[in-house]
Design a protein around this motif. Structure first.
Motif, short mmCIF file in Angstrom:
data_model
loop_
_atom_site.label_atom_id
_atom_site.label_comp_id
_atom_site.label_asym_id
_atom_site.label_seq_id
_atom_site.Cartn_x
_atom_site.Cartn_y
_atom_site.Cartn_z
N GLN A 161 0.83 -1.20 0.00
CA GLN A 161 0.00 0.00 0.00
C GLN A 161 0.86 1.26 0.00
OE1 GLN A 161 -2.62 0.00 3.35
NE2 GLN A 161 -3.53 -1.99 2.88
N ASP A 162 1.89 1.25 0.85
CA ASP A 162 2.70 2.46 1.02
C ASP A 162 3.55 2.78 -0.21
OD1 ASP A 162 1.65 2.92 3.48
OD2 ASP A 162 3.30 2.01 4.60
N ALA A 163 3.67 1.82 -1.13
CA ALA A 163 4.36 2.12 -2.39
C ALA A 163 3.60 3.17 -3.20
CB ALA A 163 4.54 0.85 -3.21
N LEU A 164 2.32 3.38 -2.85
CA LEU A 164 1.51 4.36 -3.56
C LEU A 164 1.74 5.79 -3.07
CD1 LEU A 164 -1.93 2.50 -3.65
CD2 LEU A 164 -0.62 3.23 -5.65
N ILE A 165 2.35 5.95 -1.91
CA ILE A 165 2.44 7.28 -1.31
C ILE A 165 3.18 8.25 -2.22
CG2 ILE A 165 3.43 8.61 0.59
CD1 ILE A 165 2.74 6.30 2.44
N THR A 166 4.35 7.86 -2.72
CA THR A 166 5.11 8.74 -3.61
C THR A 166 4.36 8.99 -4.91
OG1 THR A 166 7.18 7.91 -2.69
CG2 THR A 166 7.31 9.06 -4.80
N VAL A 167 3.71 7.95 -5.41
CA VAL A 167 2.95 8.08 -6.66
C VAL A 167 1.84 9.12 -6.50
CG1 VAL A 167 1.37 6.88 -8.22
CG2 VAL A 167 3.46 5.75 -7.45
N LEU A 168 1.13 9.07 -5.37
CA LEU A 168 -0.02 9.95 -5.19
C LEU A 168 0.37 11.35 -4.73
CD1 LEU A 168 -2.56 7.49 -3.49
CD2 LEU A 168 -2.33 8.11 -5.90
#
Length: 355
Positions: A161-168
């Protein structure tokens, strides 16, 4: 005639999307195929040429569409069967013209599904390069300026899930192995879905939750609304599956919806009798499944008329998930509620025999 069992939304409703695109003279956000107004019309229908895909409060759809027009991602939250996946697919189809950039969240979903993987044959032969890189659906959506869909977000491990933080937050996806990055093109966004009943499975971190605008999809507010939804979807599924024609009595649809709503809420329709609720969700989607199966039974093994015996086994199967506790709940409901309704006698006997 297509041999595809279930066409993607952008293919199945291509004609409606084309009609809206032709008449759409409103402002479109960068990278969007339609304006926010036209996207909302596509989802809710116009009572004429555009059929409704989602039946529910208009404001919910407007908020969802408006969110996707900003830089915030959209999280559709709700109990099972509230059309989260259905709505996310149609939103992506109307906005990007492509609903296939999908990540299915499970306990085994790896980080590569959100970021990228490698073609190991090329990696070993040529070393790290963009050609050896295998982009994830999210990475492709960023590069192409489209909407990526993530199903069952809270089913995915927390580190994934946290791999999305930079993306978002940064709208960029670093590729440290190549000392490069992929920056999101205009039109990129993410629609995620999560199940209310999955709380405590893999809770979203506060950092990730802040990057989503959460829209809660409610269960149908009234029995009439749920009957309308079930009737429409049963008809659509029957046509897409090419089931033989069967007379689908509105009475049987209403009866199935009533049973599900009463067991789901724990009280009868008239509010006079409290009933126990089983462990299952008894969602609108399950009601649709029960009735579609009943139509198949009536068409192939009956006289072509949907009768109580055709839906009884499906209802019992949907209600009795736990063979011990749910069976007690179902028998009690059958004897204290169903048996007392004079016009439900055939239904009572069918359910008793099926159980």
């Amino acid at each position: 005639m297509t041999t595809v069992l279930r066409a993607h939304a952008e293919d199945q409703y291509a004609e409606e999307l084309a009609i809206l695109a032709k008449d759409d003279d409103r402002i479109r956000p960068p990278g969007w195929k339609l304006s926010p107004w036209a996207v909302t019309t596509y989802v809710l229908g116009d009572g004429d040429r555009i059929t409704p895909k989602y039946i529910g409060p208009r404001r919910i759809v407007e908020v969802a569409v408006a969110t996707l027009a900003t830089d915030r991602a959209l999280l559709l939250l709700g109990v099972p069967g509230t059309a989260k996946t259905w709505l996310s697919e149609h939103l992506a189809a109307a906005i990007s013209g492509d609903s296939t950039l999908l990540v299915q969240g499970t306990a085994g979903t790896a980080e590569e599904a959100v970021r990228y993987g490698w073609n190991y044959a090329r990696l070993l032969a040529e070393g790290p390069s963009r050609e050896a890189l295998t982009p994830s659906p999210v990475m492709r959506a960023m590069a192409e300026g489209r909407v990526a869909r993530i199903e069952e977000l809270t089913r995915m491990p927390s580190d994934v899930q946290d791999a999305l933080i930079t993306v978002l937050s940064e709208k960029t996806l670093p590729i440290p192995e190549l000392n490069q990055e992929v920056q999101a093109s205009r039109g990129f966004n993410v629609i995620a879905t999560a199940n209310d009943r999955d709380r405590g499975v893999n809770e979203l971190s506060s950092a990730l939750r802040r990057r989503f605008n959460t829209v809660v999809l409610p269960v149908p507010a009234t029995a009439e609304e749920e009957v309308d939804i079930v009737s429409r979807r049963v008809g659509q599924l029957g046509r897409s599956l090419e089931l033989p024609p069967a007379m689908t009595g509105l009475e049987e649809i209403r009866r199935v919806v009533t049973v599900f709503r009463e067991l789901r809420t724990g009280v009868t329709e008239d509010g006079r009798t409290k009933v126990k609720s089983p462990s299952g969700t008894l969602s609108t989607a399950e009601a649709i499944s029960v009735l579609t199966n009943g139509i198949a039974l009536a068409a192939h093994f009956g006289d072509g008329v949907l009768r109580p015996a055709d839906v009884a086994a499906g209802i019992v199967g949907a209600v009795v998930q736990d063979p011990v506790s749910d069976r007690v709940v179902w028998r009690e409901y059958l004897e204290t509620v169903v048996r007392e309704r004079q016009d439900w006698r055939d239904f009572y006997r069918a359910c008793r025999d099926a159980g």
